[in-house]
Design a protein around this motif. Structure first.
Motif, PDB file in Angstrom:
ATOM      1  N   PRO A  29      36.057  36.265  22.474  1.00 39.44           N
ATOM      2  CA  PRO A  29      34.931  35.812  21.641  1.00 39.44           C
ATOM      3  C   PRO A  29      35.395  34.880  20.524  1.00 39.44           C
ATOM      4  O   PRO A  29      36.323  35.200  19.787  1.00 39.44           O
ATOM      5  N   VAL A  30      34.738  33.738  20.417  1.00 41.24           N
ATOM      6  CA  VAL A  30      35.105  32.765  19.387  1.00 41.24           C
ATOM      7  C   VAL A  30      34.786  33.306  18.004  1.00 41.24           C
ATOM      8  O   VAL A  30      35.537  33.105  17.041  1.00 41.24           O
ATOM      9  N   GLU A  31      33.649  34.013  17.877  1.00 47.86           N
ATOM     10  CA  GLU A  31      33.200  34.478  16.576  1.00 47.86           C
ATOM     11  C   GLU A  31      34.134  35.529  15.987  1.00 47.86           C
ATOM     12  O   GLU A  31      34.185  35.704  14.770  1.00 47.86           O
ATOM     13  N   GLU A  32      34.872  36.248  16.847  1.00 48.07           N
ATOM     14  CA  GLU A  32      35.697  37.355  16.368  1.00 48.07           C
ATOM     15  C   GLU A  32      37.186  37.054  16.421  1.00 48.07           C
ATOM     16  O   GLU A  32      38.005  37.954  16.255  1.00 48.07           O
ATOM     17  N   GLY A 104      51.896  44.435  24.677  1.00 39.88           N
ATOM     18  CA  GLY A 104      51.417  44.935  23.386  1.00 39.88           C
ATOM     19  C   GLY A 104      50.360  44.034  22.767  1.00 39.88           C
ATOM     20  O   GLY A 104      49.453  44.521  22.072  1.00 39.88           O
ATOM     21  N   CYS A 105      50.457  42.726  23.006  1.00 38.03           N
ATOM     22  CA  CYS A 105      49.439  41.801  22.480  1.00 38.03           C
ATOM     23  C   CYS A 105      48.063  42.116  23.071  1.00 38.03           C
ATOM     24  O   CYS A 105      47.053  42.119  22.351  1.00 38.03           O
ATOM     25  N   PHE A 106      48.023  42.379  24.367  1.00 39.46           N
ATOM     26  CA  PHE A 106      46.740  42.708  24.993  1.00 39.46           C
ATOM     27  C   PHE A 106      46.218  44.056  24.508  1.00 39.46           C
ATOM     28  O   PHE A 106      45.009  44.241  24.355  1.00 39.46           O
ATOM     29  N   VAL A 107      47.133  44.999  24.260  1.00 30.67           N
ATOM     30  CA  VAL A 107      46.702  46.287  23.704  1.00 30.67           C
ATOM     31  C   VAL A 107      46.125  46.089  22.303  1.00 30.67           C
ATOM     32  O   VAL A 107      45.103  46.691  21.947  1.00 30.67           O
ATOM     33  N   ALA A 108      46.751  45.219  21.507  1.00 30.47           N
ATOM     34  CA  ALA A 108      46.280  44.974  20.143  1.00 30.47           C
ATOM     35  C   ALA A 108      44.901  44.313  20.121  1.00 30.47           C
ATOM     36  O   ALA A 108      44.109  44.535  19.201  1.00 30.47           O
ATOM     37  N   PHE A 109      44.607  43.498  21.150  1.00 29.32           N
ATOM     38  CA  PHE A 109      43.326  42.786  21.202  1.00 29.32           C
ATOM     39  C   PHE A 109      42.314  43.475  22.128  1.00 29.32           C
ATOM     40  O   PHE A 109      41.321  42.868  22.507  1.00 29.32           O
ATOM     41  N   LEU A 113      38.379  42.448  24.026  1.00 33.23           N
ATOM     42  CA  LEU A 113      38.310  42.173  25.461  1.00 33.23           C
ATOM     43  C   LEU A 113      37.285  43.089  26.131  1.00 33.23           C
ATOM     44  O   LEU A 113      37.495  43.576  27.239  1.00 33.23           O
ATOM     45  N   ARG A 114      36.161  43.298  25.457  1.00 36.32           N
ATOM     46  CA  ARG A 114      35.111  44.139  26.016  1.00 36.32           C
ATOM     47  C   ARG A 114      34.140  43.281  26.826  1.00 36.32           C
ATOM     48  O   ARG A 114      34.345  42.085  26.982  1.00 36.32           O
ATOM     49  N   TRP A 118      38.302  41.651  30.223  1.00 39.09           N
ATOM     50  CA  TRP A 118      39.638  41.959  30.717  1.00 39.09           C
ATOM     51  C   TRP A 118      39.815  41.507  32.167  1.00 39.09           C
ATOM     52  O   TRP A 118      40.931  41.217  32.599  1.00 39.09           O
ATOM     53  N   LEU A 119      38.698  41.463  32.923  1.00 38.99           N
ATOM     54  CA  LEU A 119      38.798  41.136  34.349  1.00 38.99           C
ATOM     55  C   LEU A 119      39.310  39.711  34.593  1.00 38.99           C
ATOM     56  O   LEU A 119      40.219  39.521  35.422  1.00 38.99           O
ATOM     57  N   PRO A 120      38.769  38.665  33.932  1.00 41.55           N
ATOM     58  CA  PRO A 120      39.335  37.325  34.182  1.00 41.55           C
ATOM     59  C   PRO A 120      40.798  37.205  33.770  1.00 41.55           C
ATOM     60  O   PRO A 120      41.566  36.495  34.432  1.00 41.55           O
ATOM     61  N   TRP A 121      41.221  37.935  32.705  1.00 38.00           N
ATOM     62  CA  TRP A 121      42.640  37.909  32.330  1.00 38.00           C
ATOM     63  C   TRP A 121      43.483  38.525  33.445  1.00 38.00           C
ATOM     64  O   TRP A 121      44.556  38.008  33.783  1.00 38.00           O
ATOM     65  N   LEU A 122      43.002  39.637  33.997  1.00 36.25           N
ATOM     66  CA  LEU A 122      43.740  40.290  35.076  1.00 36.25           C
ATOM     67  C   LEU A 122      43.853  39.385  36.291  1.00 36.25           C
ATOM     68  O   LEU A 122      44.938  39.239  36.883  1.00 36.25           O
TER      69      LEU A 122
END
Length: 668
Positions: A29-32, A104-109, A113-114, A118-122
C-alpha cells in the motif's frame, strides 16, 4: 535552467516515479509505506530466492548422491565438489545470513501485506527461482558445448555420447521449468490486471470522476478515452510490466553468470564486449527517444478512431433517418487519417532503429573470433573454447543489449505508463477535491443535506467558464412543493438542474441545502437506458432484487406501458433498449423507474417532451398523488397547473419567482 544532458535523466526519473505509483499499490500500500520500503522488499525477495536456490541445489545433490550414486557421476560431474566448496568456504554462510535477513524483512512488513498481497510476492519469488535455475542450466550447457566440440576434435566417441546424455538430461530438466514459468508470468499479470482495473474503475465511478472527465469538447481534457485506459492500457501495462521485470532479472543473472565464464576464457574479450554494448545501447537510446511520443500519440489516435466507429453504431437509426452517411464517413476518415499519418512517422523511426539494431547484431558475431583466434593459434586454449566463448559472448551481449533489442516495445510501454498513470492521478485529484469539499476549489458556499431545497445567494457559473448564467439566486422549495423553470433557449435552465443535482461545482459565497443523492432523482429528456434486463432498467439505480415482480408490473401499468409486458413478459430479458423503445416509451419507462425509487425530490428536464398532453397529465398526477417535490423544465403551458411556483430566467443572469397560477408563457 535544465541542461540538455539532464533532460533525458530527468524524464527517465519521472517515468520511474509514474511506474512506481502504478505498480507499488498491488504489492504494498502506497498510503502506508514509502518507496524505499518497496525497493527493500524487492531486494529482499531476490536475496531470499538466491538462498532458497542454493539450499535446493544442496538438497538435490545430497538426495541424488544417497539414492542414485551413479546419477551424479554421469549427469552431475563436478557439481557435488563445487557445492561442498561453497559451504566449506565463506559464500555459504554469507548467503544464509542474507537469506535470513531477507525473510525477516517480509516478517517485519507482514501487517502491510494483507488483503492477499502476499500472494503476488510469493509467485514473483517462484518466477525468480525458476529464472535462476534456468540460468544455471544455461551456464552448464555452455561447458557441455565446449566438451562436445573437444570430444569431436579428439575423436573421443565414448566421451562424446556421455556428454550428449548430460545435455539431454539438462534439456529434459529445463522444459517443465520453462512451461511453469510461461504459465506463472501471465497468471500473475491476469491477477494484477483484475486488481488494477477494479481499483481504477472504482475511483473512476466514485465522486463522479467519470462526469468531470467527460467534457463536451474532446480537446478540453488531457484525459482522452478513459474507457481505453481502463481496459486496453491496463491490460498492456500489467502484462508488459511483468514481462519486462522477468526479462530484466533474467538479463542481470545472465550477465553476472556468463561474464564470469567469459572472464575465465579471456579478460580482453569481456572488456571489448562491455565497451561495444555500452556504445551500441547509447546510440539506440538516443535514436529512439522520438518513439515514445509517437507511440503515445498513436494510442490516442487509435482510440479516437475506434470511438468514432462506436458512435456510428450507437446512433445508427438517427444517421439513417438523416441520410448522414457521407458526413459520418468524412468524420471517421478524418480520425483514420490522423492515425495513419502518425503511424507513417512511427514506421520511419522504427525502420531506422531496426537498421541500427541489425548492424549492431551483425558486427557482434565475429568479435569473439578476433580475440579467441590469436590465442587458439598460439595453442593457449583448446578448440572447444570457440564454441563456449561464442555462447557466453552472445548471452552476455544479449543481456546488456536488452534495451537495444526491445526499444520499440519499451517505447510503447513507456507511453502506456504515461497514459495510465495520468488517468490514475487525475481521478485521484478529483477524489481529493470532492473529499475536501467545495472550499478545495476556492468556493465558500456551504452545502448541507436536507429534506428541502434551499439556495441562498448562489451564482450559477459553468465549469471552466466565467459566464454567470444566474446571479445571486435565492429560493426555497419545501417538501411537497413544485417548481417550474422557464426561460429562453440557452438561459441556463438545464444548468440550473445540474446545480440542484450536484453535478456542477459551486463558485462564490452562498448557502445550499438539498436532499442526499439517494433522495433526489434526475430524469433527463432522453432517459438513460443501461445495459441490462427490463427488471434492472426499472429498478435503476437500486438493486432489482429489492422489488417483487408484481411491483414491476404495477409501475409499468401506472406509467402507461402495459404493452411492454406483452412484448417482453420475461422481466429478465436483455435487449438493446435504446434502439427498441421509442423516446416516448423510454420517457414512460423512466417514470416507472421513478415510482419504484420513490425519492423525496425529482428533477425533470423536459422529461415528457415526447408524450402527448393526456399522458403527460396522467404522469404528473401520479407524482402529485405520491406527494413528491419536483422541479420541472418545460415549454408547455399545461405544466403550470402541476406546479406552485415558476422560476423565470432571462438569460442575462436575472431571475424572478412568480406564482404558477395564471402564469403566461412567452413573457421572457
Amino acid at each position: 535552467m535544465t541542461t540538455p544532458s539532464r533532460r533525458p535523466l530527468q524524464g527517465f526519473g519521472q517515468q520511474l516515479g509514474r511506474l512506481q505509483r502504478l505498480a507499488q499499490p498491488y504489492f504494498l500500500p502506497v498510503e502506508e509505506s514509502r518507496s524505499w520500503q518497496f525497493l527493500l522488499l524487492v531486494v529482499a525477495l531476490l536475496v531470499v530466492v538466491v538462498g532458497v536456490t542454493l539450499l535446493l541445489l544442496t538438497a538435490a545433490v545430497q538426495i541424488s548422491g544417497a539414492l542414485i550414486p551413479n546419477l551424479q557421476e554421469r549427469f552431475l560431474p563436478g557439481i557435488p565438489e563445487r557445492v561442498d566448496a561453497i559451504w566449506s568456504g565463506w559464500i555459504g554462510p554469507l548467503v544464509s545470513g542474507f537469506t535470513l535477513v531477507g525473510g525477516g524483512c517480509f516478517v517485519a512488513f507482514r501487517s502491510k501485506l494483507r488483503q492477499g498481497r502476499w500472494l503476488p510476492w510469493l509467485l514473483l519469488g517462484v518466477i525468480a527461482l525458476l529464472i535462476l535455475v534456468i540460468n544455471g542450466i544455461n551456464v552448464g550447457i555452455s561447458f557441455i558445448a565446449r566438451n562436445i566440440e573437444n570430444a569431436l576434435v579428439g575423436y573421443d566417441e565414448s566421451s562424446f555420447w556421455k556428454i550428449v546424455a548430460i545435455y539431454a538430461f539438462c534439456l529434459v530438466l529445463a522444459l517443465p521449468i520453462r512451461a511453469i514459468q510461461s504459465y506463472l508470468i501471465p497468471k500473475v499479470g491476469l491477477m494484477w490486471r483484475r486488481w488494477l482495473s477494479s481499483r481504477l474503475l472504482g475511483r473512476y465511478l466514485s465522486n463522479r470522476a467519470y462526469y468531470v472527465l467527460n467534457p463536451n469538447d474532446e480537446n478540453a481534457s488531457d484525459i482522452d478515452n478513459p474507457d481505453q485506459r481502463i481496459s486496453d492500457d491496463t491490460r498492456s501495462f500489467t502484462i508488459t510490466s511483468l514481462s519486462v521485470l522477468v526479462e530484466v532479472i533474467s538479463a542481470l543473472l545472465t550477465f553476472l553468470s556468463f561474464i564470469i565464464v567469459l572472464w575465465t576464457i579471456n579478460g580482453r574479450l569481456a572488456l571489448l564486449l562491455l565497451v561495444y554494448s555500452v556504445v551500441g545501447t547509447g546510440l539506440i537510446v538516443f535514436a529512439s527517444r522520438k518513439l515514445v511520443s509517437l507511440n503515445y500519440q498513436q494510442l490516442k489516435l487509435e482510440a479516437d478512431f475506434r470511438y468514432g466507429l462506436v458512435h456510428i453504431r450507437d446512433n445508427a437509426e438517427s444517421i439513417a433517418f438523416y441520410g448522414g452517411e457521407g458526413q459520418e464517413g468524412k468524420e471517421a476518415n478524418r480520425r483514420l487519417d490522423g492515425a495513419i499519418q502518425n503511424y507513417n512517422r512511427l514506421i520511419v523511426w522504427e525502420a531506422l532503429i531496426s537498421v541500427i539494431q541489425r548492424s549492431y547484431d551483425y558486427f557482434s558475431r565475429f568479435l569473439p573470433w578476433l580475440v579467441i583466434a590469436p590465442i587458439y593459434f598460439a595453442k593457449e586454449v583448446d578448440f572447444g573454447v570457440f564454441g563456449q566463448a561464442s555462447i557466453a559472448f552472445s548471452q552476455v551481449l544479449f543481456s546488456v543489449s536488452y534495451i537495444v533489442n526491445n526499444i520499440d516495445r519499451l517505447a510503447a510501454f513507456s507511453a502506456s505508463i504515461s497514459r495510465l498513470e495520468g488517468f490514475q492521478g487525475r481521478v485521484d485529484e478529483i477524489s481529493a477535491q470532492r473529499d475536501d469539499g467545495p472550499q478545495a476549489s476556492g468556493s465558500a458556499t456551504q452545502i448541507t443535506e436536507s429534506n428541502r431545497l434551499l439556495l441562498k445567494g448562489v451564482d450559477l457559473v459553468p465549469p471552466f467558464s466565467d459566464r454567470v448564467l444566474i446571479q445571486d439566486l435565492n429560493l426555497s422549495l419545501e417538501p411537497r412543493q413544485r417548481l417550474l423553470v422557464v426561460g429562453p433557449s440557452g438561459c441556463g435552465k438545464t444548468s440550473f438542474l445540474r446545480l440542484v443535482s450536484g453535478l456542477w461545482p459551486v463558485q462564490g459565497d452562498g448557502e445550499i441545502q438539498r436532499p442526499a443523492t439517494g433522495d433526489l432523482l434526475f430524469i433527463p429528456q432522453k432517459p438513460y437506458m443501461l445495459l441490462g434486463s427490463l427488471r434492472e432498467q426499472l429498478a435503476y439505480p437500486l438493486e432489482s432484487d429489492r422489488f417483487a415482480d408484481d411491483q414491476f408490473r404495477a409501475v409499468l401499468a401506472e406509467a402507461c406501458l402495459p404493452d411492454l409486458l406483452n412484448r417482453y413478459p420475461d422481466l429478465d430479458v436483455k435487449q438493446d433498449w435504446p434502439r427498441l423503445l421509442s423516446l416516448g416509451e423510454q420517457q414512460r419507462l423512466a417514470f416507472a423507474r421513478l415510482l419504484l425509487n420513490a425519492p423525496q425530490m425529482v428533477v425533470l428536464d423536459e422529461a415528457t417532451s415526447a408524450l402527448d398532453v393526456a399522458t403527460e397529465r396522467h404522469l404528473y398526477e401520479l407524482l402529485c398523488r405520491r406527494e413528491m417535490s419536483f422541479i420541472s423544465v418545460g415549454h408547455r403551458p399545461t405544466l403550470t397547473e402541476f406546479h406552485d411556483t415558476v422560476l423565470e430566467l432571462d438569460g442575462k443572469g436575472g431571475w424572478r419567482l412568480l406564482p404558477a397560477a395564471g402564469y403566461e408563457f412567452g413573457r421572457v
